[in-house]
Design a protein around this motif. Structure first.
Motif, PDB file in Angstrom:
ATOM      1  N   GLU A 156       0.833  -1.208   0.000  1.00 37.24           N
ATOM      2  CA  GLU A 156       0.000   0.000   0.000  1.00 37.24           C
ATOM      3  C   GLU A 156       0.864   1.253   0.000  1.00 37.24           C
ATOM      4  O   GLU A 156       0.570   2.232  -0.686  1.00 37.24           O
ATOM      5  CB  GLU A 156      -0.915  -0.027   1.227  1.00 37.24           C
ATOM      6  N   ASP A 200      -9.913   5.124  -5.147  1.00 32.38           N
ATOM      7  CA  ASP A 200     -10.377   3.824  -5.656  1.00 32.38           C
ATOM      8  C   ASP A 200      -9.604   2.681  -5.005  1.00 32.38           C
ATOM      9  O   ASP A 200     -10.171   1.629  -4.719  1.00 32.38           O
ATOM     10  CB  ASP A 200     -10.203   3.763  -7.181  1.00 32.38           C
ATOM     11  N   TYR A 201      -8.311   2.894  -4.786  1.00 33.53           N
ATOM     12  CA  TYR A 201      -7.491   1.854  -4.150  1.00 33.53           C
ATOM     13  C   TYR A 201      -7.954   1.605  -2.717  1.00 33.53           C
ATOM     14  O   TYR A 201      -8.088   0.454  -2.292  1.00 33.53           O
ATOM     15  CB  TYR A 201      -6.030   2.289  -4.171  1.00 33.53           C
ATOM     16  N   PHE A 229       2.206   1.896  -3.519  1.00 36.34           N
ATOM     17  CA  PHE A 229       1.185   2.431  -4.424  1.00 36.34           C
ATOM     18  C   PHE A 229       0.936   3.910  -4.138  1.00 36.34           C
ATOM     19  O   PHE A 229       0.852   4.727  -5.063  1.00 36.34           O
ATOM     20  CB  PHE A 229      -0.110   1.636  -4.263  1.00 36.34           C
ATOM     21  N   LYS A 289      -6.972   7.816  -8.326  1.00 38.46           N
ATOM     22  CA  LYS A 289      -6.954   6.370  -8.147  1.00 38.46           C
ATOM     23  C   LYS A 289      -6.655   5.965  -6.704  1.00 38.46           C
ATOM     24  O   LYS A 289      -6.871   4.810  -6.323  1.00 38.46           O
ATOM     25  CB  LYS A 289      -5.905   5.741  -9.071  1.00 38.46           C
ATOM     26  N   MET A 301      -4.356  -3.106  -9.492  1.00 42.02           N
ATOM     27  CA  MET A 301      -3.875  -1.727  -9.625  1.00 42.02           C
ATOM     28  C   MET A 301      -2.380  -1.645  -9.324  1.00 42.02           C
ATOM     29  O   MET A 301      -1.641  -0.904  -9.975  1.00 42.02           O
ATOM     30  CB  MET A 301      -4.664  -0.811  -8.692  1.00 42.02           C
ATOM     31  N   LEU A 302      -1.930  -2.415  -8.332  1.00 40.63           N
ATOM     32  CA  LEU A 302      -0.511  -2.411  -7.986  1.00 40.63           C
ATOM     33  C   LEU A 302       0.334  -3.049  -9.082  1.00 40.63           C
ATOM     34  O   LEU A 302       1.416  -2.553  -9.430  1.00 40.63           O
ATOM     35  CB  LEU A 302      -0.307  -3.137  -6.661  1.00 40.63           C
ATOM     36  N   LYS A 356      -8.843  -6.011  -6.532  1.00 39.68           N
ATOM     37  CA  LYS A 356      -8.709  -4.748  -7.252  1.00 39.68           C
ATOM     38  C   LYS A 356      -7.405  -4.050  -6.862  1.00 39.68           C
ATOM     39  O   LYS A 356      -6.696  -3.507  -7.720  1.00 39.68           O
ATOM     40  CB  LYS A 356      -9.900  -3.853  -6.946  1.00 39.68           C
ATOM     41  N   LYS A 357      -7.068  -4.091  -5.572  1.00 40.25           N
ATOM     42  CA  LYS A 357      -5.807  -3.485  -5.123  1.00 40.25           C
ATOM     43  C   LYS A 357      -4.627  -4.173  -5.783  1.00 40.25           C
ATOM     44  O   LYS A 357      -3.658  -3.529  -6.195  1.00 40.25           O
ATOM     45  CB  LYS A 357      -5.700  -3.584  -3.606  1.00 40.25           C
TER      46      LYS A 357
END
Length: 571
Positions: free
Chosen positions: A347, A456-457, A350, A453, A468-469, A464-465
Motif C-alpha cells: 500500500e 479507488d485503491y 502504491f 486512483k 492496480m498495484l 482490485k488493489k
C-alpha cells in the motif's frame, strides 16, 4: 546378459495397425536367427518427443543401468527418440555401461566412433525437425477445424459418441443422453430462476440423483464448466475466443438463454478462476525470490493450544503468512513473510508512486510518446517529399508523351508512379491514425495513474488493489530481508522486512497501521482534485485515519510501564 528390443508407436490408433505387430515379430525373428534365447521386448504407445511419459523406455534405461542387458535392438532411429538431447543422452548411457547397439537389417552400430556419432546426431536432428513439422501441420488443421465450428471434445456431458458417421461430411455422429440433458437444463434453471451458488447447485444435483460423468459426486468445477460451455446452445469458441456456429452437437437451449446465464453468474464464474487468496490479500504472487524467482504465496493455518490450568479448554489461533513457494532447494531467508506487513508495504508503494508531485512515471511515458510522435512526423514529411518527386516525374513523362517520345514506356511508368503515390498516401493515413491513438493512450495513462486512483485503491477489494498495484510494477523481489519494488519508469522503493517485523507492535501493523504517506497524498488530492465527490471521499478517509491515529496514540500513552525493582544491597 540379455537382448532388449525396443518398439514404439506414437498414438493408440497406430498401435491397432500392423506397425506394432511387425516390429514385435521382426524383433522375435532377429533374436531366433542370432541365437538370442534371453530377450525382452519393450513396447511404448507414446510420442518420441518426450521421454518422461514412456514407461517401457524408462524401464529399458533402468535395465541398462542395472546391467541386465548388453545389447539393444531398434528398427528406426526416430523410434528411439524424436528429441536430439534425449537421443544423445541415450547413446551416452549405452557408452557408459558398455552396451552394444544394433539396427534391424543393418547390424551393429559403432556409435562410439566420432563420425558415426555425428551421423546419428544429424539423424536425431532430422527426426526432431520432422516431429515439429508434423505438430505444426496438425495444429493448422486443428485451428481450421475449430474456427469452422467443427471441433469435437473427447467427452462432453450430455452427449455420447456413436460408431456411425455422417455420409456427407464424414463426421462422427453424437447423440443426446436424456438424463444428462435434464441435468444441464436443471443447472441453468438454478442459475437463471433461483440465483443459486455453485455449492448450492452441487448439493441440489446430488440430492436429485443426477450423476456426473467421471466422479461419484458433483463438484464446483464440473458445474462451472457446464455453465461456461457454449456447445449446449449450438455455438463454439474459435482460436481467437470468438463465438461461431458449431455443427457437431445438437443444441439443447437457445443462445439468448445461455447468454442470460452468463450475465447472471459471470461474477461467480470469474471468481472461481482466480486464486481465492488473491481476492483477500493483494500482495499474493507479487513478491518473488531474487535468487530462484519463486513467488511468495499465501498460507493460512489454524493452530490449537490447550490451557495447562484449564485442561478442558482449547484456544484456536489462526496464522496467515506468505511462504516461499519454491520447487527447487533455495536457502532464501526468510522463508515466511507476515501478510499484514507485506500488505502495508504494498500500500505504501502504491501511495508513493501516485502521490509524488513530480510524477516521473507519467513524464517518462509522455517522453516516450513525444519521441514516437516526432519520429512519425518525420516519416510523414519524408513520404510527402517522396510524393512530390513522384508527381514531378509524372509531369515529365506527360511532357514526353505530348512530344511523342516513347509513349508506351512513359504510360507504363506514369501508372507505376500513380500506384506508388496511392500506397504512400495510405502510409501517411495509417501514421496519422497511430498518432491519434498515441494521444488517446496518453490520456488513458494520465487517467490511470492519477491521484484520483488513490481513493479507488482505498475503497477497492483485495483483488482490485492487487491489479492496480501490478499495473504500476515492473518487478518486486526480496533477498536477505531487503524488499525491492521497481516501477515501470525505473523508480525503486526499498524496505527492510526485519525492521518492520521488530517494530510491528509500535506501528500497530496488525490493526491496519497508520501510514502518514496516505495522509499527505489525500491532502494533495483535496487540493488538486476537481470532482467534488472525490474530494468528499478523500476527506472521509482522512478523518478515518486521523481518528485511528489519535485513538492508537492515546492507548499507547495509557499503557503503564512497571517500575524497575531496586537491587538489594549486599551487606
Amino acid at each position: 546378459m540379455a537382448l532388449a528390443i525396443y518398439c514404439r508407436v506414437s498414438t493408440p490408433a497406430q498401435a491397432k495397425n500392423t506397425s506394432f505387430e511387425s516390429q514385435q515379430s521382426q524383433g522375435e525373428e532377429y533374436a531366433k536367427l542370432n541365437g538370442e534365447r534371453d530377450y525382452k521386448i519393450f513396447k511404448d504407445v507414446y510420442t518420441g518427443t518426450k521421454s518422461a511419459g514412456r514407461e517401457d523406455w524408462l524401464k529399458l534405461i533402468e535395465g541398462i543401468k542395472t546391467k541386465k542387458y548388453d545389447k539393444v535392438l531398434y528398427f528406426f532411429l526416430d523410434r528411439l527418440a524424436r528429441d536430439t538431447i534425449d537421443g544423445l543422452q541415450f547413446l551416452q548411457t549405452l557408452e557408459t555401461y558398455n552396451v552394444a547397439l544394433y539396427k534391424y537389417g543393418v547390424g551393429k552400430i559403432e556409435y562410439t566412433d566420432p563420425d558415426v556419432r555425428m551421423l546419428l546426431t544429424i539423424e536425431f536432428c532430422f527426426a526432431e525437425r520432422e516431429a515439429k513439422k508434423i505438430k505444426e501441420r496438425t495444429g493448422r488443421g486443428k485451428a481450421r477445424s475449430i474456427d469452422g465450428g467443427h471441433h469435437r471434445y473427447n467427452k462432453l456431458y450430455g452427449y455420447e459418441a456413436t460408431d456411425s458417421f455422417d455420409q456427407k461430411s464424414g463426421k462422427r455422429i453424437w447423440k443426446l443422453i436424456q438424463s444428462e440433458q435434464d441435468c444441464v437444463l436443471e443447472i441453468y434453471r438454478c442459475v437463471i430462476d433461483k440465483k443459486m451458488t455453485l455449492r448450492s447447485i452441487c448439493k441440489r444435483l446430488n440430492e436429485l440423483g443426477f450423476k456426473p460423468k467421471h466422479t461419484a459426486h458433483w463438484s464446483v468445477s464440473s458445474v462451472s464448466h457446464i455453465l461456461k460451455q457454449p456447445a449446449y446452445c449450438g455455438k463454439m469458441y474459435d482460436t481467437k475466443k470468438n463465438l461461431v456456429d458449431g455443427d457437431v452437437y445438437e443444441k439443447i437451449m437457445e443462445y439468448e438463454y445461455w447468454k442470460q446465464a452468463q450475465v447472471e453468474y459471470v461474477s461467480c464464474i470469474t471468481a472461481k478462476q482466480n486464486n481465492g487468496y488473491s481476492v483477500k490479500y493483494p500482495a499474493v504472487n507479487i513478491i518473488k525470490c531474487k535468487r530462484c524467482s519463486a513467488a511468495y504465496m499465501i498460507n493460512e493455518s489454524v493452530s490449537k493450544y490447550h490451557y495447562k490450568t484449564r485442561p478442558n479448554e482449547v484456544k484456536l489461533t489462526r496464522r496467515i503468512h506468505y511462504y516461499h513457494d519454491s520447487k527447487v532447494k533455495c536457502e532464501q531467508m526468510p522463508k515466511y513473510l507476515q501478510f499484514h506487513i507485506i500488505n502495508w508495504i504494498a500500500e505504501d508503494v502504491f501511495i508513493k508512486a501516485l502521490s509524488e508531485r513530480d510524477n516521473s512515471l507519467i513524464k517518462e511515458m509522455l517522453h516516450q510518446i513525444d519521441d514516437t510522435a516526432n519520429a512519425q512526423k518525420a516519416d510523414i514529411e519524408r513520404i510527402e517529399n517522396h510524393i512530390k518527386e513522384l508527381e514531378k516525374e509524372i509531369a515529365n513523362y506527360s511532357i514526353a508523351i505530348s512530344k511523342g517520345l516513347d509513349i508506351d514506356f512513359a504510360v507504363i511508368e506514369i501508372q507505376k508512379r500513380k500506384n506508388e503515390i496511392v500506397d504512400q498516401n495510405k502510409k501517411v493515413e495509417s501514421i496519422k491514425r497511430s498518432i491519434a491513438l498515441e494521444s488517446e493512450n496518453y490520456e488513458k495513462i494520465c487517467a490511470e495513474f492519477s491521484l484520483d486512483k488513490i481513493v479507488d485503491y482505498l475503497n477497492g477489494s483485495g483483488k482490485k488493489k492487487r491489479d492496480m498495484l501490478k499495473r504500476l510494477l515492473k518487478k518486486a523481489t526480496i533477498e536477505d530481508d531487503t524488499i525491492e519494488f521497481i516501477l515501470l519508469d525505473g523508480r525503486t522503493y526499498t524496505y527492510n522486512y526485519e525492521v518492520f517485523r521488530q517494530n510491528e507492535y509500535k506501528m500497530n501493523l496488525r490493526q491496519g497501521g497508520y501510514n502518514p504517506d496516505i495522509n499527505v497524498a489525500l491532502i494533495h488530492l483535496i487540493e488538486s482534485a476537481k470532482d467534488e465527490n472525490i474530494i468528499e471521499e478523500a476527506k472521509k478517509w482522512m478523518s478515518k485515519f486521523q481518528a485511528f491515529d489519535s485513538e492508537y496514540t492515546c492507548n499507547v500513552k495509557r499503557r503503564k510501564v512497571p517500575p524497575k525493582k531496586k537491587r538489594k544491597e549486599v551487606k
